[in-house]
Design a protein around this motif. Structure first.
Motif, PDB file in Angstrom:
ATOM      1  N   GLN A  10     -14.801  14.005 -19.904  1.00  0.00           N
ATOM      2  CA  GLN A  10     -15.175  13.210 -21.066  1.00  0.00           C
ATOM      3  C   GLN A  10     -13.930  12.891 -21.879  1.00  0.00           C
ATOM      4  OE1 GLN A  10     -18.471  14.799 -23.243  1.00  0.00           O
ATOM      5  NE2 GLN A  10     -18.594  13.057 -24.626  1.00  0.00           N
ATOM      6  N   VAL A  11     -13.809  11.643 -22.275  1.00  0.00           N
ATOM      7  CA  VAL A  11     -12.644  11.192 -23.027  1.00  0.00           C
ATOM      8  C   VAL A  11     -13.105  10.168 -24.056  1.00  0.00           C
ATOM      9  CG1 VAL A  11     -12.125   9.347 -21.369  1.00  0.00           C
ATOM     10  CG2 VAL A  11     -10.284  10.300 -22.782  1.00  0.00           C
ATOM     11  N   GLN A  12     -12.354  10.067 -25.128  1.00  0.00           N
ATOM     12  CA  GLN A  12     -12.692   9.094 -26.159  1.00  0.00           C
ATOM     13  C   GLN A  12     -12.183   7.709 -25.791  1.00  0.00           C
ATOM     14  OE1 GLN A  12     -11.227  10.727 -29.891  1.00  0.00           O
ATOM     15  NE2 GLN A  12     -13.256  11.573 -30.307  1.00  0.00           N
ATOM     16  N   THR A  13     -12.806   6.718 -26.376  1.00  0.00           N
ATOM     17  CA  THR A  13     -12.370   5.340 -26.190  1.00  0.00           C
ATOM     18  C   THR A  13     -10.887   5.215 -26.499  1.00  0.00           C
ATOM     19  OG1 THR A  13     -14.568   4.539 -26.816  1.00  0.00           O
ATOM     20  CG2 THR A  13     -12.753   2.971 -26.908  1.00  0.00           C
ATOM     21  N   GLY A  14     -10.186   4.548 -25.589  1.00  0.00           N
ATOM     22  CA  GLY A  14      -8.751   4.380 -25.748  1.00  0.00           C
ATOM     23  C   GLY A  14      -7.924   5.476 -25.094  1.00  0.00           C
ATOM     24  N   GLY A  15      -8.592   6.499 -24.607  1.00  0.00           N
ATOM     25  CA  GLY A  15      -7.875   7.606 -23.993  1.00  0.00           C
ATOM     26  C   GLY A  15      -7.507   7.353 -22.543  1.00  0.00           C
ATOM     27  N   SER A  16      -6.970   8.389 -21.920  1.00  0.00           N
ATOM     28  CA  SER A  16      -6.491   8.293 -20.547  1.00  0.00           C
ATOM     29  C   SER A  16      -7.022   9.448 -19.707  1.00  0.00           C
ATOM     30  CB  SER A  16      -4.959   8.325 -20.510  1.00  0.00           C
ATOM     31  OG  SER A  16      -4.402   7.240 -21.210  1.00  0.00           O
ATOM     32  N   LEU A  17      -7.146   9.177 -18.421  1.00  0.00           N
ATOM     33  CA  LEU A  17      -7.496  10.201 -17.436  1.00  0.00           C
ATOM     34  C   LEU A  17      -6.799   9.876 -16.136  1.00  0.00           C
ATOM     35  CD1 LEU A  17     -11.367  10.862 -17.674  1.00  0.00           C
ATOM     36  CD2 LEU A  17      -9.539  12.499 -18.163  1.00  0.00           C
ATOM     37  N   MET A  77      -2.728  12.417  -0.613  1.00  0.00           N
ATOM     38  CA  MET A  77      -3.336  12.310  -1.931  1.00  0.00           C
ATOM     39  C   MET A  77      -3.365  10.857  -2.402  1.00  0.00           C
ATOM     40  SD  MET A  77      -4.213  15.336  -3.144  1.00  0.00           S
ATOM     41  CE  MET A  77      -4.360  14.950  -4.881  1.00  0.00           C
ATOM     42  N   VAL A  78      -4.404  10.558  -3.154  1.00  0.00           N
ATOM     43  CA  VAL A  78      -4.524   9.273  -3.847  1.00  0.00           C
ATOM     44  C   VAL A  78      -4.853   9.573  -5.302  1.00  0.00           C
ATOM     45  CG1 VAL A  78      -5.719   7.058  -3.948  1.00  0.00           C
ATOM     46  CG2 VAL A  78      -5.424   8.205  -1.770  1.00  0.00           C
ATOM     47  N   TRP A  79      -4.307   8.758  -6.209  1.00  0.00           N
ATOM     48  CA  TRP A  79      -4.552   8.949  -7.633  1.00  0.00           C
ATOM     49  C   TRP A  79      -5.012   7.636  -8.259  1.00  0.00           C
ATOM     50  CZ3 TRP A  79      -0.083  10.713  -5.242  1.00  0.00           C
ATOM     51  CH2 TRP A  79       0.054  12.105  -5.144  1.00  0.00           C
ATOM     52  N   LEU A  80      -5.756   7.783  -9.314  1.00  0.00           N
ATOM     53  CA  LEU A  80      -6.113   6.638 -10.146  1.00  0.00           C
ATOM     54  C   LEU A  80      -5.796   7.006 -11.588  1.00  0.00           C
ATOM     55  CD1 LEU A  80      -7.391   3.767 -10.093  1.00  0.00           C
ATOM     56  CD2 LEU A  80      -9.532   4.866 -10.792  1.00  0.00           C
ATOM     57  N   GLN A  81      -4.732   6.428 -12.096  1.00  0.00           N
ATOM     58  CA  GLN A  81      -4.359   6.643 -13.494  1.00  0.00           C
ATOM     59  C   GLN A  81      -5.089   5.610 -14.340  1.00  0.00           C
ATOM     60  OE1 GLN A  81      -2.063   9.048 -14.986  1.00  0.00           O
ATOM     61  NE2 GLN A  81      -3.276   8.262 -16.696  1.00  0.00           N
ATOM     62  N   MET A  82      -5.812   6.090 -15.326  1.00  0.00           N
ATOM     63  CA  MET A  82      -6.623   5.206 -16.162  1.00  0.00           C
ATOM     64  C   MET A  82      -6.179   5.317 -17.609  1.00  0.00           C
ATOM     65  SD  MET A  82     -10.364   5.934 -14.463  1.00  0.00           S
ATOM     66  CE  MET A  82     -10.419   7.631 -15.034  1.00  0.00           C
ATOM     67  N   HIS A  83      -5.869   4.187 -18.210  1.00  0.00           N
ATOM     68  CA  HIS A  83      -5.467   4.123 -19.611  1.00  0.00           C
ATOM     69  C   HIS A  83      -6.414   3.199 -20.369  1.00  0.00           C
ATOM     70  CE1 HIS A  83      -1.762   6.310 -18.964  1.00  0.00           C
ATOM     71  NE2 HIS A  83      -1.356   5.438 -18.056  1.00  0.00           N
ATOM     72  N   ALA A  84      -6.354   3.288 -21.678  1.00  0.00           N
ATOM     73  CA  ALA A  84      -7.138   2.399 -22.546  1.00  0.00           C
ATOM     74  C   ALA A  84      -8.598   2.357 -22.119  1.00  0.00           C
ATOM     75  CB  ALA A  84      -6.523   1.007 -22.558  1.00  0.00           C
ATOM     76  N   LEU A  85      -9.154   3.514 -21.917  1.00  0.00           N
ATOM     77  CA  LEU A  85     -10.517   3.596 -21.390  1.00  0.00           C
ATOM     78  C   LEU A  85     -11.530   3.042 -22.389  1.00  0.00           C
ATOM     79  CD1 LEU A  85     -10.176   6.999 -19.590  1.00  0.00           C
ATOM     80  CD2 LEU A  85     -10.969   4.884 -18.520  1.00  0.00           C
ATOM     81  N   LYS A  86     -12.534   2.409 -21.822  1.00  0.00           N
ATOM     82  CA  LYS A  86     -13.598   1.797 -22.608  1.00  0.00           C
ATOM     83  C   LYS A  86     -14.935   2.445 -22.236  1.00  0.00           C
ATOM     84  CE  LYS A  86     -11.202  -2.651 -22.130  1.00  0.00           C
ATOM     85  NZ  LYS A  86     -11.351  -4.062 -21.691  1.00  0.00           N
ATOM     86  N   ALA A  87     -15.907   2.255 -23.093  1.00  0.00           N
ATOM     87  CA  ALA A  87     -17.232   2.809 -22.821  1.00  0.00           C
ATOM     88  C   ALA A  87     -17.777   2.295 -21.485  1.00  0.00           C
ATOM     89  CB  ALA A  87     -18.189   2.460 -23.948  1.00  0.00           C
ATOM     90  N   GLU A  88     -17.463   1.047 -21.160  1.00  0.00           N
ATOM     91  CA  GLU A  88     -17.967   0.459 -19.915  1.00  0.00           C
ATOM     92  C   GLU A  88     -17.283   1.000 -18.665  1.00  0.00           C
ATOM     93  OE1 GLU A  88     -16.927  -1.169 -22.654  1.00  0.00           O
ATOM     94  OE2 GLU A  88     -15.833  -3.010 -22.125  1.00  0.00           O
ATOM     95  N   ASP A  89     -16.284   1.840 -18.837  1.00  0.00           N
ATOM     96  CA  ASP A  89     -15.665   2.519 -17.697  1.00  0.00           C
ATOM     97  C   ASP A  89     -16.430   3.782 -17.309  1.00  0.00           C
ATOM     98  OD1 ASP A  89     -12.488   1.718 -19.155  1.00  0.00           O
ATOM     99  OD2 ASP A  89     -13.452   0.720 -17.443  1.00  0.00           O
ATOM    100  N   THR A  90     -17.413   4.156 -18.104  1.00  0.00           N
ATOM    101  CA  THR A  90     -18.220   5.332 -17.805  1.00  0.00           C
ATOM    102  C   THR A  90     -18.952   5.153 -16.483  1.00  0.00           C
ATOM    103  OG1 THR A  90     -18.521   5.911 -20.127  1.00  0.00           O
ATOM    104  CG2 THR A  90     -20.166   6.729 -18.573  1.00  0.00           C
ATOM    105  N   ALA A  91     -18.733   6.089 -15.561  1.00  0.00           N
ATOM    106  CA  ALA A  91     -19.323   5.977 -14.230  1.00  0.00           C
ATOM    107  C   ALA A  91     -18.921   7.197 -13.414  1.00  0.00           C
ATOM    108  CB  ALA A  91     -18.844   4.721 -13.518  1.00  0.00           C
ATOM    109  N   VAL A  92     -19.563   7.323 -12.272  1.00  0.00           N
ATOM    110  CA  VAL A  92     -19.080   8.254 -11.251  1.00  0.00           C
ATOM    111  C   VAL A  92     -18.069   7.494 -10.401  1.00  0.00           C
ATOM    112  CG1 VAL A  92     -19.670   9.679  -9.268  1.00  0.00           C
ATOM    113  CG2 VAL A  92     -21.244   9.526 -11.217  1.00  0.00           C
ATOM    114  N   TYR A  93     -16.893   8.059 -10.251  1.00  0.00           N
ATOM    115  CA  TYR A  93     -15.813   7.435  -9.506  1.00  0.00           C
ATOM    116  C   TYR A  93     -15.687   8.082  -8.132  1.00  0.00           C
ATOM    117  CZ  TYR A  93     -14.266   4.784 -13.546  1.00  0.00           C
ATOM    118  OH  TYR A  93     -14.206   3.898 -14.594  1.00  0.00           O
TER     119      TYR A  93
END
Length: 122
Positions: A10-17, A77-93
């Motif tokens: 769980q991350v706040q809007t605008g955060g990164s994972l 290994m594969v990575w997905l760096q995600m920045h500037a997260l938005k509510a609409e990015d909520t999903a199972v990846y």
């Protein structure tokens, strides 16, 4: 064959994972690797993909400029760096492997991981 995705949370809007995917049981270096996501009540959709060499990457318009896919064939290994997260990015990846190519089409992928949940909240 195993694709083990991790790093969701769980991350706040605008955060990164940063999501990780560990691969085993197949010739990793021969496969394009992709990330897809599925939000509740929606179809699984393409997010990003990287060719077998890592030389080319492709992104969905909705994440282009915010997400970066990368891979390390030696580490499998594969990575997905995600920045500037938005509510609409909520999903199972999900990470997935496609023999020889790296396309946007989920039906082309041969192997799938179990998914990791990303929740973006305000």
């Amino acid at each position: 064959v195993q694709l083990q995705a991790s790093g969701g949370g769980q991350v706040q809007t605008g955060g990164s994972l940063r999501l990780s995917c560990a691969a085993s049981g197949f010739d990793f270096g021969d496969y394009g690797m992709g990330w897809f996501r599925q939000a509740s009540g929606k179809e699984r959709e393409f997010v990003a993909t990287v060719t077998w060499s890592g030389g080319s990457t492709y992104y969905a318009d909705s994440v282009n400029g915010r997400f970066t896919i990368s891979r390390d064939n030696a580490k499998r290994m594969v990575w997905l760096q995600m920045h500037a997260l938005k509510a609409e990015d909520t999903a199972v990846y999900y990470c997935a492997a496609e023999n020889g190519l790296a396309t946007r089409h989920k039906y082309n992928y041969d192997y799938w991981g179990q998914g990791t949940l990303v929740t973006v909240s305000s």
